[in-house]
Design a protein around this motif. Structure first.
Motif, PDB file in Angstrom:
ATOM      1  N   VAL A 102       0.825  -1.205   0.000  1.00 27.01           N
ATOM      2  CA  VAL A 102       0.000   0.000   0.000  1.00 27.01           C
ATOM      3  C   VAL A 102       0.862   1.258   0.000  1.00 27.01           C
ATOM      4  CG1 VAL A 102      -0.232   0.165   2.518  1.00 27.01           C
ATOM      5  CG2 VAL A 102      -2.036   1.065   1.056  1.00 27.01           C
ATOM      6  N   LYS A 103       2.054   1.195   0.576  1.00 24.62           N
ATOM      7  CA  LYS A 103       2.939   2.361   0.547  1.00 24.62           C
ATOM      8  C   LYS A 103       3.493   2.599  -0.853  1.00 24.62           C
ATOM      9  CE  LYS A 103       4.331   2.817   5.336  1.00 24.62           C
ATOM     10  NZ  LYS A 103       5.454   2.943   6.269  1.00 24.62           N
ATOM     11  N   CYS A 104       3.679   1.505  -1.588  1.00 22.43           N
ATOM     12  CA  CYS A 104       4.097   1.668  -2.986  1.00 22.43           C
ATOM     13  C   CYS A 104       3.017   2.423  -3.764  1.00 22.43           C
ATOM     14  CB  CYS A 104       4.346   0.306  -3.622  1.00 22.43           C
ATOM     15  SG  CYS A 104       5.769  -0.570  -2.979  1.00 22.43           S
ATOM     16  N   TYR A 105       1.752   2.018  -3.562  1.00 14.47           N
ATOM     17  CA  TYR A 105       0.660   2.714  -4.229  1.00 14.47           C
ATOM     18  C   TYR A 105       0.600   4.185  -3.796  1.00 14.47           C
ATOM     19  CZ  TYR A 105      -1.111  -2.003  -5.305  1.00 14.47           C
ATOM     20  OH  TYR A 105      -1.238  -3.289  -5.758  1.00 14.47           O
ATOM     21  N   HIS A 106       0.730   4.392  -2.516  1.00 10.66           N
ATOM     22  CA  HIS A 106       0.663   5.761  -1.986  1.00 10.66           C
ATOM     23  C   HIS A 106       1.793   6.617  -2.568  1.00 10.66           C
ATOM     24  CE1 HIS A 106      -0.373   8.269   1.842  1.00 10.66           C
ATOM     25  NE2 HIS A 106      -0.139   9.045   0.792  1.00 10.66           N
ATOM     26  N   ARG A 107       2.962   6.022  -2.694  1.00 13.74           N
ATOM     27  CA  ARG A 107       4.098   6.769  -3.231  1.00 13.74           C
ATOM     28  C   ARG A 107       3.865   7.171  -4.689  1.00 13.74           C
ATOM     29  NH1 ARG A 107       9.696   7.168  -2.390  1.00 13.74           N
ATOM     30  NH2 ARG A 107      10.252   9.152  -3.368  1.00 13.74           N
ATOM     31  N   ILE A 108       3.224   6.279  -5.449  1.00 15.40           N
ATOM     32  CA  ILE A 108       2.903   6.616  -6.843  1.00 15.40           C
ATOM     33  C   ILE A 108       1.978   7.819  -6.891  1.00 15.40           C
ATOM     34  CG2 ILE A 108       1.683   5.790  -8.893  1.00 15.40           C
ATOM     35  CD1 ILE A 108       2.712   2.982  -8.226  1.00 15.40           C
ATOM     36  N   VAL A 109       0.969   7.836  -6.023  1.00 17.99           N
ATOM     37  CA  VAL A 109       0.003   8.936  -6.002  1.00 17.99           C
ATOM     38  C   VAL A 109       0.689  10.255  -5.682  1.00 17.99           C
ATOM     39  CG1 VAL A 109      -2.062   9.828  -4.851  1.00 17.99           C
ATOM     40  CG2 VAL A 109      -1.908   7.401  -5.399  1.00 17.99           C
ATOM     41  N   THR A 110       1.578  10.240  -4.706  1.00 19.54           N
ATOM     42  CA  THR A 110       2.226  11.493  -4.292  1.00 19.54           C
ATOM     43  C   THR A 110       3.341  11.922  -5.239  1.00 19.54           C
ATOM     44  OG1 THR A 110       3.711  10.219  -2.866  1.00 19.54           O
ATOM     45  CG2 THR A 110       1.714  11.105  -1.858  1.00 19.54           C
ATOM     46  N   ALA A 111       3.946  10.967  -5.967  1.00 18.87           N
ATOM     47  CA  ALA A 111       5.110  11.295  -6.783  1.00 18.87           C
ATOM     48  C   ALA A 111       4.758  11.727  -8.200  1.00 18.87           C
ATOM     49  CB  ALA A 111       6.060  10.095  -6.832  1.00 18.87           C
ATOM     50  N   LEU A 112       3.715  11.140  -8.793  1.00 13.55           N
ATOM     51  CA  LEU A 112       3.428  11.423 -10.206  1.00 13.55           C
ATOM     52  C   LEU A 112       2.829  12.809 -10.380  1.00 13.55           C
ATOM     53  CD1 LEU A 112       1.973   8.061 -11.580  1.00 13.55           C
ATOM     54  CD2 LEU A 112       4.325   8.866 -11.534  1.00 13.55           C
ATOM     55  N   PRO A 113       3.084  13.431 -11.517  1.00 16.61           N
ATOM     56  CA  PRO A 113       2.502  14.746 -11.795  1.00 16.61           C
ATOM     57  C   PRO A 113       1.035  14.621 -12.155  1.00 16.61           C
ATOM     58  CG  PRO A 113       3.785  13.995 -13.670  1.00 16.61           C
ATOM     59  CD  PRO A 113       3.998  12.987 -12.595  1.00 16.61           C
ATOM     60  N   SER A 114       0.327  15.743 -12.141  1.00 15.22           N
ATOM     61  CA  SER A 114      -1.115  15.734 -12.380  1.00 15.22           C
ATOM     62  C   SER A 114      -1.460  15.283 -13.793  1.00 15.22           C
ATOM     63  CB  SER A 114      -1.701  17.126 -12.126  1.00 15.22           C
ATOM     64  OG  SER A 114      -1.035  18.096 -12.933  1.00 15.22           O
ATOM     65  N   SER A 115      -0.503  15.328 -14.719  1.00 12.55           N
ATOM     66  CA  SER A 115      -0.768  14.885 -16.096  1.00 12.55           C
ATOM     67  C   SER A 115      -1.030  13.381 -16.163  1.00 12.55           C
ATOM     68  CB  SER A 115       0.418  15.245 -16.997  1.00 12.55           C
ATOM     69  OG  SER A 115       1.616  14.645 -16.504  1.00 12.55           O
ATOM     70  N   GLU A 116      -0.624  12.629 -15.156  1.00 12.25           N
ATOM     71  CA  GLU A 116      -0.841  11.177 -15.108  1.00 12.25           C
ATOM     72  C   GLU A 116      -2.098  10.860 -14.297  1.00 12.25           C
ATOM     73  OE1 GLU A 116       0.961   8.950 -16.642  1.00 12.25           O
ATOM     74  OE2 GLU A 116       2.574  10.255 -17.347  1.00 12.25           O
ATOM     75  N   GLY A 117      -3.189  11.523 -14.630  1.00 10.83           N
ATOM     76  CA  GLY A 117      -4.412  11.416 -13.829  1.00 10.83           C
ATOM     77  C   GLY A 117      -4.962  10.014 -13.737  1.00 10.83           C
ATOM     78  N   ASP A 118      -5.018   9.300 -14.874  1.00  3.56           N
ATOM     79  CA  ASP A 118      -5.559   7.939 -14.855  1.00  3.56           C
ATOM     80  C   ASP A 118      -4.759   7.031 -13.932  1.00  3.56           C
ATOM     81  OD1 ASP A 118      -7.659   8.411 -16.574  1.00  3.56           O
ATOM     82  OD2 ASP A 118      -6.433   8.094 -18.369  1.00  3.56           O
ATOM     83  N   THR A 119      -3.437   7.125 -14.044  1.00  3.79           N
ATOM     84  CA  THR A 119      -2.573   6.284 -13.202  1.00  3.79           C
ATOM     85  C   THR A 119      -2.716   6.657 -11.734  1.00  3.79           C
ATOM     86  OG1 THR A 119      -0.995   6.148 -15.036  1.00  3.79           O
ATOM     87  CG2 THR A 119      -0.214   5.491 -12.855  1.00  3.79           C
ATOM     88  N   ILE A 120      -2.749   7.954 -11.459  1.00  2.00           N
ATOM     89  CA  ILE A 120      -2.890   8.410 -10.074  1.00  2.00           C
ATOM     90  C   ILE A 120      -4.179   7.867  -9.474  1.00  2.00           C
ATOM     91  CG2 ILE A 120      -3.302  10.438  -8.620  1.00  2.00           C
ATOM     92  CD1 ILE A 120      -1.355  11.956 -10.446  1.00  2.00           C
ATOM     93  N   MET A 121      -5.294   7.957 -10.200  1.00  2.00           N
ATOM     94  CA  MET A 121      -6.573   7.503  -9.668  1.00  2.00           C
ATOM     95  C   MET A 121      -6.600   5.992  -9.476  1.00  2.00           C
ATOM     96  SD  MET A 121      -8.272  10.032  -8.883  1.00  2.00           S
ATOM     97  CE  MET A 121      -9.616   9.005  -8.315  1.00  2.00           C
ATOM     98  N   LYS A 122      -5.960   5.270 -10.408  1.00  2.00           N
ATOM     99  CA  LYS A 122      -5.926   3.819 -10.272  1.00  2.00           C
ATOM    100  C   LYS A 122      -5.288   3.407  -8.951  1.00  2.00           C
ATOM    101  CE  LYS A 122      -3.682  -0.270 -12.241  1.00  2.00           C
ATOM    102  NZ  LYS A 122      -2.790  -0.794 -13.299  1.00  2.00           N
ATOM    103  N   TYR A 123      -4.139   3.995  -8.662  1.00  2.00           N
ATOM    104  CA  TYR A 123      -3.418   3.586  -7.450  1.00  2.00           C
ATOM    105  C   TYR A 123      -3.972   4.264  -6.202  1.00  2.00           C
ATOM    106  CZ  TYR A 123      -0.226   1.133 -10.499  1.00  2.00           C
ATOM    107  OH  TYR A 123       0.293   0.251 -11.397  1.00  2.00           O
ATOM    108  N   ALA A 124      -4.606   5.421  -6.366  1.00  2.00           N
ATOM    109  CA  ALA A 124      -5.267   6.051  -5.217  1.00  2.00           C
ATOM    110  C   ALA A 124      -6.412   5.176  -4.728  1.00  2.00           C
ATOM    111  CB  ALA A 124      -5.772   7.436  -5.591  1.00  2.00           C
ATOM    112  N   ARG A 125      -7.172   4.603  -5.675  1.00  2.00           N
ATOM    113  CA  ARG A 125      -8.286   3.720  -5.287  1.00  2.00           C
ATOM    114  C   ARG A 125      -7.774   2.455  -4.611  1.00  2.00           C
ATOM    115  NH1 ARG A 125     -10.301   5.067 -11.064  1.00  2.00           N
ATOM    116  NH2 ARG A 125     -11.634   6.883 -10.668  1.00  2.00           N
ATOM    117  N   LEU A 126      -6.701   1.892  -5.163  1.00  2.00           N
ATOM    118  CA  LEU A 126      -6.131   0.692  -4.553  1.00  2.00           C
ATOM    119  C   LEU A 126      -5.622   0.983  -3.140  1.00  2.00           C
ATOM    120  CD1 LEU A 126      -4.148  -0.759  -7.605  1.00  2.00           C
ATOM    121  CD2 LEU A 126      -6.164  -1.778  -6.526  1.00  2.00           C
TER     122      LEU A 126
END
Length: 808
Positions: free
Chosen positions: A214-238
């Motif tokens: 879950v920390k890996c997912y959280h790190r993706i959400v905090t690290a990626l820029p807003s242009s990667e919205g689909d990816t951010i939302m995918k891992y935010a939900r997980l």
């Protein structure tokens, strides 16, 4: 080369770190530590995060941890990239030049000299890695150290991860990917590779310690820029799902807030519902309103007033005047908007919106009804809350204890006590053991004067899970209303939470011989015997309840119950309570008192076998006339077990005369008269007491009555002689006449027995008591005279009977 050998100055505060660096580096190079262990010593002492960040700044993951978390157990050390001094930079350059020319030995010596002076510099390890290209193991070690000490090169970490993968070192590969993420956090490919490795570790059931998906997912959400919205939302939900399943509300809110700030346009109605739910949990109602206005399309008209407080502080207050909701707004979002308005005090809008909300089908929206009702009840709008509760209780799908409880509490707050009573009874119909409903119902019934009904409401069924807090309240109320027997029953049930019941005599022995964790020992003993550690009819208390009696409260309740049980002659209850108390850990400081209370309970309950267990200990610990008297009482009452060896041990050091008296008494009761006579004579020779003379006389006369004895006349004469000695020593004619008369009656010398009984009747009483009057043996003497005259002179028997034995 001497000009390059000057050692840089070390600040006093860095000396410990420098020594640690040297120690860890040497252990790593010698193979005593793996790279994972080496890096863990520096950056992963915090057990909450196994993904270390090795650059000179805190990563996003670390910024999420509070200062108190980062200082747990070991202090997490953060490295600053070490720069070489100009002199050492020159030496480093010369080493590289020597290596380029093929002089590897000198280049290696120079690198080691630099490491000796500055062990945290990356440059010499980079050169050493190249020098040892022919030795892959050493080259990898130096490359890892170099990357570790200068961690900003993501490509180098990826190269090292590939090498680790070839060597099948998955743990090291994971660390390399983590460091690559720290160097290039926006590279989603590295994040995905780390997740692949984590999946492999999970599939192989590798001990992950604190590596956390879950920390890996959280790190993706905090690290990626807003242009990667689909990816951010995918891992935010997980991440939010996993955090929510672990009941980590703060983390769930954090990851969803980060995602919303970066890409709110990707939020679905379900995502918004989760975010708003979390914000409402944290009472961030104004933030919720901003989301409704900014993202959902709700239009709100409000005015802001500035108010100056008494302390001259200026406060802005928002008054919500009007609200327009889109027609397609989902009902769960509508309910959350209502909840926010309730807590923000916009009661005018709540009244307007509530009418529209009540048009929804209760069957489908019942849970949302409850959410709004809870908000209204919390802020005190009980009339509005009733508008939501009435449809719920009328619907069969929501005919539940929790709903009826809300209904009853709302009615009670509105002053409708009779209706509240009916609703509370509905709660008990669905949840018979519900403690809150029982307490509230008792309060109302007590207020109305229905005391018996109120007391019955407090009674729980011991077959089901029992609430100890309610049991304690019932105990106190029964005491208040003076219901002693019920009070005793409830108090015993309450103390059974910490008072175990023993099953075998061996368990009681364990309790008497052990101080400390007696309950645990008994449970282990039962397990060894293949038994269930707990009794089938034990009361099962609610484990989630935090109510607990203090040691002092437990002691006071125990004493109170023992007193009530004694007054009402509930001796079996006294014995159970005292046995349980001696096994209680909380009452260990009162051990001596408890042992004596156990002894008293056994005596009162005629349990002389167990009484003997306690009096033996008491007689050893507290020798004296009282304990010996009690011991003698129990010895006379118990016949099953010989106690000669115990008496020998008890009196082996002191009190030799008392020993003879006890042994003589024991042998006379067991029928060994000759041995008893020996001890009584020895005691009398030294003490010359009236009791000893009487005992010798009795023993001699009893022996004379035995058919197996010779020289009966001598024994009779000896007995009568000692009776005469007893009469002189006793100096109480009334008592001595009676005992002599009894002796003549036993010998069937009735004329002398009658004479002595007549003397008893004509002598003064032994003593006089203000409470009991004259204390004497006249009734006993008269009764014996009746028996003697009954056969040949009934008139005389009747005269004594009428004169001394008539009950007025």
């Amino acid at each position: 080369m001497d000009k390059y050998m000057s050692r840089p100055e070390i600040a006093p505060g860095d000396e410990d770190n420098t020594a640690l660096e040297v120690d860890l580096t040497n252990k790593f190079l010698n193979g005593e530590l793996s790279f994972a262990e080496y890096s863990s010593e520096w950056y992963c002492a915090d057990k909450k995060d196994d993904f270390c960040d090795n650059d000179d700044r805190l990563s996003d993951e670390d910024a999420e941890e509070s200062p108190s978390t980062q200082s747990s157990e070991k202090v997490t050390r953060r490295r600053k990239v070490t720069r070489l001094t100009p002199a050492l930079m020159g030496l480093m350059g010369e080493a590289n030049l020597r290596f380029a020319r093929g002089d590897k030995d000198m280049a290696e010596k120079m690198c080691h000299e630099i490491i000796k002076q500055v062990p945290a510099a990356a440059e010499p390890y980079q050169t050493l890695a190249q020098i040892y290209e022919d030795d892959p193991e050493k080259s990898l070690q130096f490359s890892l150290l170099a990357a570790h000490l200068s961690p900003s090169d993501a490509n180098e970490w990826l190269r090292l991860a590939a090498i680790s993968k070839q060597r099948n070192d998955i743990k090291q590969e994971m660390i390399c990917y983590t460091q690559a993420i720290n160097a290039d956090p926006k590279n989603i490919a590295i994040h995905l590779k780390r997740l692949e490795v984590l999946t492999m570790l999970e599939e192989s059931k590798y001990p992950l310690n604190n590596i956390n998906r879950v920390k890996c997912y959280h790190r993706i959400v905090t690290a990626l820029p807003s242009s990667e919205g689909d990816t951010i939302m995918k891992y935010a939900r997980l991440a939010s799902t996993m955090y929510h399943n672990n009941n980590e509300i703060e983390k769930t809110l954090e990851v969803m807030t980060n995602a919303y700030e970066k890409c709110s346009k990707y939020f679905t109605a379900e995502d918004l519902n989760i975010l708003l739910e979390l914000l409402i949990t944290k009472k961030a109602y104004k933030t919720c309103i901003e989301i409704f206005v900014g993202h959902v399309g709700v239009e709100i008209e409000a005015e802001i007033q500035t108010i100056r407080k008494a302390n001259d502080e200026i406060e802005e207050q928002t008054h919500y005047l009007n609200c327009t909701i889109p027609d397609n707004l989902p009902i769960d979002l509508r309910s959350k908007l209502l909840v926010c308005f309730v807590h923000l005090g916009a009661i005018n809008l709540v009244q307007t919106l509530l009418q529209d909300f009540l048009s929804n089908d209760v069957e489908k929206a019942g849970d949302l009804y409850m959410d709004i009702e809870e908000a209204l009840s919390t802020v005190g709008y009980h009339e509005l809350a009733m508008q939501l509760l009435e449809p719920l209780v009328q619907n069969t799908s929501f005919d539940l204890g929790a709903v009826w409880l809300k209904h009853a509490e709302c009615l009670y707050k509105l002053g409708r006590e009779n209706d509240a009573i009916e609703s509370y009874y509905k709660v008990l119909k669905h949840a018979p053991q519900h403690p809150t409903a029982r307490k509230k119902l008792f309060t109302i019934l007590e207020k109305k004067g229905s005391i018996n009904e109120a007391l019955e409401i407090l009674q729980q069924d011991y077959k089901y899970v029992v609430n100890a807090g309610l049991l304690y309240e019932q105990y106190m109320i029964l005491k208040k209303y003076n219901r002693p027997l019920k009070y005793l029953e409830v108090g015993e049930a309450l103390l059974s939470k910490t008072f175990p019941r023993y099953r075998h005599q061996s368990e009681l022995k364990i309790a008497l011989r052990t101080k400390g964790a007696i309950i645990e020992l008994i449970h282990n003993f039962r397990a060894m015997r293949g038994e269930n550690p707990f009794n089938e009819n034990d009361i099962h208390f609610d484990e989630e309840e935090d109510f607990k009696l203090t040691a002092e409260e437990e002691w006071l309740i125990f004493k109170d119950l023992m007193e009530v049980a004694h007054i009402h002659k509930q001796y079996s209850t006294m014995q159970r309570l005292s046995y349980g108390a001696i096994m209680s850990k909380a009452l260990a400081p009162h051990r001596k008192n408890l042992e004596f209370l156990c002894f008293q309970s056994c005596l009162l309950n005629n349990d002389y076998i167990n009484a003997m267990r306690f009096i033996r200990e008491i007689a050893h610990k507290i020798p004296g006339a009282r304990s010996w008297t009690l011991l003698n009482f129990v010895l006379n009452a118990i016949d099953e077990y010989p106690q000669v060896k115990f008496l020998y041990r008890l009196f082996e050091k002191d009190c030799s005369m008392i020993k003879k008296l006890f042994l003589g008494n024991h042998f006379i009761t067991s029928g060994r008269y000759l041995v008893a006579l020996k001890y009584f004579l020895e005691y009398h020779e030294q003490c010359k007491e009236p009791i000893s003379a009487l005992l010798v006389a009795i023993t001699s006369l009893v022996m004379a009555a035995q058919k197996t004895m010779d020289k009966h006349h001598n024994l009779v004469l000896q007995g009568l002689c000692y009776l005469s000695i007893y009469h002189k020593l006793r100096k109480c004619n009334h008592e001595s006449y009676y005992n002599i008369g009894r002796a003549f009656q036993m010998l069937n010398i009735n004329n002398l027995a009658i004479a002595y009984y007549e003397k008893v009747l004509n002598s003064n009483s032994i003593a006089k008591c203000a409470k009991h009057g004259a204390i004497d043996l006249k009734k006993e003497a008269a009764y014996n005279l009746v028996l003697l005259y009954k056969g040949h002179s009934p008139q005389m028997a009747r005269r004594y009977l009428n004169q001394y034995l008539v009950i007025e």
